[in-house]
Design a protein around this motif. Structure first.
Motif, mmCIF file in Angstrom:
data_model
loop_
_atom_site.group_PDB
_atom_site.id
_atom_site.type_symbol
_atom_site.label_atom_id
_atom_site.label_comp_id
_atom_site.label_asym_id
_atom_site.label_seq_id
_atom_site.Cartn_x
_atom_site.Cartn_y
_atom_site.Cartn_z
ATOM 1 N N PHE A 190 0.828 -1.202 0.000
ATOM 2 C CA PHE A 190 0.000 0.000 0.000
ATOM 3 C C PHE A 190 0.863 1.253 0.000
ATOM 4 N N VAL A 191 0.314 2.305 -0.606
ATOM 5 C CA VAL A 191 0.951 3.609 -0.530
ATOM 6 C C VAL A 191 0.841 4.129 0.901
ATOM 7 N N ASP A 192 -0.332 3.934 1.506
ATOM 8 C CA ASP A 192 -0.561 4.344 2.891
ATOM 9 C C ASP A 192 -1.716 3.539 3.462
ATOM 10 N N VAL A 193 -1.684 3.335 4.760
ATOM 11 C CA VAL A 193 -2.753 2.675 5.487
ATOM 12 C C VAL A 193 -3.046 3.565 6.695
ATOM 13 N N ARG A 194 -4.278 4.001 6.801
ATOM 14 C CA ARG A 194 -4.626 4.936 7.860
ATOM 15 C C ARG A 194 -5.777 4.399 8.699
ATOM 16 N N PRO A 195 -5.537 4.109 10.006
ATOM 17 C CA PRO A 195 -6.657 3.720 10.865
ATOM 18 C C PRO A 195 -7.573 4.918 11.069
ATOM 19 N N VAL A 196 -8.876 4.679 11.122
ATOM 20 C CA VAL A 196 -9.836 5.768 11.263
ATOM 21 C C VAL A 196 -10.629 5.663 12.551
ATOM 22 N N ASN A 197 -10.904 4.462 13.016
ATOM 23 C CA ASN A 197 -11.688 4.293 14.236
ATOM 24 C C ASN A 197 -11.065 3.176 15.064
ATOM 25 N N ALA A 198 -10.942 3.422 16.376
ATOM 26 C CA ALA A 198 -10.298 2.449 17.249
ATOM 27 C C ALA A 198 -11.035 2.363 18.577
ATOM 28 N N PHE A 199 -10.971 1.198 19.181
ATOM 29 C CA PHE A 199 -11.493 0.988 20.530
ATOM 30 C C PHE A 199 -10.307 0.686 21.433
ATOM 31 N N HIS A 200 -10.224 1.398 22.540
ATOM 32 C CA HIS A 200 -9.086 1.274 23.448
ATOM 33 C C HIS A 200 -9.471 0.449 24.668
ATOM 34 N N TYR A 201 -8.595 -0.471 25.026
ATOM 35 C CA TYR A 201 -8.784 -1.348 26.184
ATOM 36 C C TYR A 201 -7.627 -1.099 27.143
ATOM 37 N N PRO A 202 -7.734 -0.106 28.036
ATOM 38 C CA PRO A 202 -6.600 0.228 28.901
ATOM 39 C C PRO A 202 -6.153 -0.926 29.792
ATOM 40 N N GLU A 203 -7.096 -1.753 30.244
ATOM 41 C CA GLU A 203 -6.722 -2.870 31.115
ATOM 42 C C GLU A 203 -5.917 -3.931 30.371
ATOM 43 N N ARG A 204 -5.984 -3.938 29.054
ATOM 44 C CA ARG A 204 -5.232 -4.913 28.256
ATOM 45 C C ARG A 204 -4.135 -4.251 27.425
ATOM 46 N N GLU A 205 -4.026 -2.927 27.545
ATOM 47 C CA GLU A 205 -3.066 -2.156 26.754
ATOM 48 C C GLU A 205 -3.187 -2.499 25.275
ATOM 49 N N THR A 206 -4.408 -2.539 24.804
ATOM 50 C CA THR A 206 -4.712 -2.931 23.429
ATOM 51 C C THR A 206 -5.598 -1.882 22.776
ATOM 52 N N GLN A 207 -5.397 -1.709 21.488
ATOM 53 C CA GLN A 207 -6.285 -0.870 20.698
ATOM 54 C C GLN A 207 -6.708 -1.693 19.482
ATOM 55 N N LEU A 208 -8.015 -1.823 19.293
ATOM 56 C CA LEU A 208 -8.528 -2.559 18.143
ATOM 57 C C LEU A 208 -9.057 -1.569 17.121
ATOM 58 N N ILE A 209 -8.658 -1.765 15.886
ATOM 59 C CA ILE A 209 -9.025 -0.875 14.790
ATOM 60 C C ILE A 209 -10.246 -1.456 14.085
#
Length: 138
Positions: free
Chosen positions: A25-44
């Motif tokens: 890809f020329v570029d890949v841009r995440p637009v929406n994410a859910f953050h899980y602070p207790e798991r230190e995870t972000q799901l796109i």
């Protein structure tokens, strides 16, 4: 229309970074994410892909466990995200935000907790738990 080349689950932030670092890809841009602070995870759950021939924006629908194409546009050999018209990126962002707003109105997701340039980061409530389960199962 489904976007079948992605797994039937949301992607982690690291997975999106790996896609961005690939030569596909020329570029890949995440637009929406859910953050899980207790798991230190972000799901796109929404991504804009820019290729040498155009743009494809997708979002993840957990009810059918698939990525859907939100918008496709041809572009004349873009070299990076700066070659994508701002109006087009704004339209794509607005469409994705409308879809998430519908889920917010239904009480399924929480409101925006933060905004990191182009990515809306939301508290992982309701739908967030389902997304994490689908990610962990996938």
């Amino acid at each position: 229309m489904a976007f079948d080349s992605l797994p039937a689950r949301p992607l982690s932030h690291d997975e999106v970074l790996a896609l961005s670092a690939s030569d596909r890809f020329v570029d890949v841009r995440p637009v929406n994410a859910f953050h899980y602070p207790e798991r230190e995870t972000q799901l796109i759950t929404a991504i804009v892909f820019v290729t040498g021939s155009g743009l494809r924006a997708v979002d993840y629908d957990p009810t059918v466990r698939e990525w859907r194409v939100v918008r496709e546009e041809s572009l004349d050999d873009p070299e990076d995200i700066a070659d994508v018209p701002d109006a087009l990126l704004s339209d794509v962002q607005a469409e994705i935000e409308r879809r998430v707003s519908e889920m917010e109105d239904a009480g399924v997701v929480g409101g925006t907790a933060a905004r990191d340039d182009t990515t809306e980061v939301r508290d992982a409530t309701g739908l967030g738990s389902l997304l994490y389960e689908q990610y962990a199962d996938g």
